[in-house]
Design an enzyme around this catalytic site. Structure first.
Site, short mmCIF file in Angstrom:
data_model
loop_
_atom_site.label_atom_id
_atom_site.label_comp_id
_atom_site.label_asym_id
_atom_site.label_seq_id
_atom_site.Cartn_x
_atom_site.Cartn_y
_atom_site.Cartn_z
CG ASN A 38 19.73 15.60 42.60
OD1 ASN A 38 20.34 14.96 43.45
ND2 ASN A 38 18.51 16.07 42.81
CD1 TRP A 39 24.80 11.89 40.25
CD2 TRP A 39 26.37 11.21 41.71
NE1 TRP A 39 26.02 12.01 39.64
CE2 TRP A 39 27.01 11.60 40.51
CE3 TRP A 39 27.16 10.74 42.76
CZ2 TRP A 39 28.39 11.55 40.34
CZ3 TRP A 39 28.53 10.69 42.59
CH2 TRP A 39 29.15 11.08 41.39
CG HIS A 134 15.09 18.25 44.46
ND1 HIS A 134 14.11 17.30 44.40
CD2 HIS A 134 15.72 18.22 43.26
CE1 HIS A 134 14.16 16.68 43.22
NE2 HIS A 134 15.13 17.23 42.51
CD GLU A 273 14.80 19.63 39.34
OE1 GLU A 273 15.69 19.17 38.65
OE2 GLU A 273 14.44 19.11 40.41
N GLY A 279 11.30 12.21 36.85
CA GLY A 279 11.35 10.79 37.19
C GLY A 279 10.89 9.85 36.09
P1 13P Z 1 15.01 13.19 36.38
O1 13P Z 1 16.05 13.74 35.45
O2 13P Z 1 15.29 11.76 36.79
O3 13P Z 1 13.62 13.41 35.87
O4 13P Z 1 15.13 14.01 37.76
C1 13P Z 1 15.12 15.39 37.71
C2 13P Z 1 15.49 15.91 39.04
O5 13P Z 1 14.73 15.86 39.98
C3 13P Z 1 16.85 16.50 39.18
O6 13P Z 1 16.99 17.17 40.39
#
Ligand code: 13P
Length: 362
Positions: A38-39, A134, A273, A279
């Site tokens: 997920n960019w 998300h 998630e 993050g």
């Molecule tokens: P990170 O891998 O940067 O923690 O982000 C996870 C995310 O929200 C993927 O959708």
């Protein structure tokens, strides 16, 4: 937290089965891992193509794993052209295991919805699957759009003013109540008004975002237009600490999946998630927690759709997935892949994640 007794119906699924059984002897119905990047709001179209090209170079030998790329809306068309299956086959020898993902969609098909993108628009440019629900959109929109303290103060005062007007219109309004509300509105440093504003500000910042119902409509709009779905769920830190994870996930998934028929569930992937694990600066959820939650989700799917469907739906984990933790995560029996943020923007890191333990391609 509600105690749930797990029915470990999928014990027959051997952890990491796709590694233990050589592809040619493998069960064709075995779950294929799905590793998705997920960019988020990163990379102009050309930079996205350059990143994907590097990843294909590093992963051209990977056949038994599905990989997905979710550029921002502006990058979808360019990437769609680039990952055209015949071209990938000729150029890299890559089979049909590369998928184009969108980060969001809207539930209406057209009309006066400035800035929104409908599912049939996504389908028309070759998007295979869309991420819905998300946490950046479920909970963080309040932060982006700035429900500042002045807005919260104004809303609090407006609320009291409206309440007062409404009560005054009643014939039998209680004068004591009216006097109290008037006092609250007029008092310059009213602790209660300030407290209400502070509460409202934090609630709006924490919670204003897409509702479960909006997410349900998005899931249905996508599926109706032939776009498959990654439905995200996850709890924030507060719910995690209050041990409300299961109740919250159950609500998110029951509402999100309402109306999705059993035979359509083959088009849905679930991503867990936890917001507190996402993050920079956060830590991934501990393995025991991931295993426990994935078991819970699969049991919920079994309640909703029965064992056959539950055993086949892919459940991904997301939240600080990196090259050095992906192998352990993929060894958990209930984890079928990952939704990767930060590390998916680095070709070498994301290639390692797609390979989860396989040595580099030669
Ligand atoms: P990170 O891998 O940067 O923690 O982000 C996870 C995310 O929200 C993927 O959708």
């Amino acid at each position: 937290m509600k105690e749930k007794s797990y029915r470990n119906y999928y014990r027959q699924r051997v952890a990491n089965q796709w590694r233990k059984i050589p592809a040619e002897h493998g069960d064709p119905s075995a779950i294929r891992p799905f590793l998705a990047g997920n960019w988020k709001m990163n990379l102009i179209p050309r930079a996205g193509v350059a990143l994907a090209a590097r990843i294909f170079d590093l992963c051209h030998d990977i056949k038994d794993v599905d990989m997905g790329f979710a550029p921002p809306f502006t990058g979808l068309s360019t990437l769609a052209d680039y990952i055209e299956p015949d071209f990938l086959q000729r150029e890299y020898g890559i089979g049909r295991n590369v998928f184009l993902l969108a980060q969001d969609t809207f539930f209406e098909s057209k009309g006066a919805f400035t800035g929104e993108i409908s599912a049939d628009m996504l389908a028309a440019i070759g998007v295979d699957r869309v991420i819905v629900g998300h946490s950046d959109r479920r909970a963080n929109l309040g932060k982006y759009f700035g429900f500042s303290s002045s807005v919260a103060r104004r809303l609090s005062k407006d609320f009291l003013t409206h309440t007062l007007q409404r009560l005054k219109q009643r014939e039998n309004a209680n004068p004591q109540v009216l006097a109290t509300i008037e006092h609250l509105i007029e008092e310059k440093n009213s602790d209660i008004l300030a407290g209400l504003a502070t509460f409202l500000e934090s609630e709006l910042n924490e919670r204003a975002g897409e509702s479960d119902d909006a997410i349900q409509r998005k899931v249905q709009a996508a599926l109706a237009n032939g776009v498959q779905v990654i439905l995200c769920c996850g709890e924030n830190r507060e719910a995690h600490l209050a041990r409300e994870t299961f109740d919250l996930l159950e609500r998110q998934l029951r509402i999100g999946l309402q109306g999705v028929a059993r035979h359509t569930m083959s088009e849905v992937i679930i991503a867990y998630e936890p917001i507190w694990a996402i993050g920079e600066g956060a830590q991934p959820a501990p393995l025991e927690k991931i295993a426990e939650v994935h078991d819970f989700i699969r049991n919920l799917l079994m309640d909703l759709y029965g064992e056959q469907v539950a055993a086949r739906v892919r459940i991904l984990y997301g939240g600080n997935v990196k090259p050095d933790n992906i192998v352990a995560m993929m060894q958990l029996a209930g984890v079928d892949g990952a939704l990767v943020g930060g590390a998916s923007l680095n070709a070498v890191d994301f290639a390692k994640i797609i390979r989860f333990g396989l040595p580099n391609a030669v």
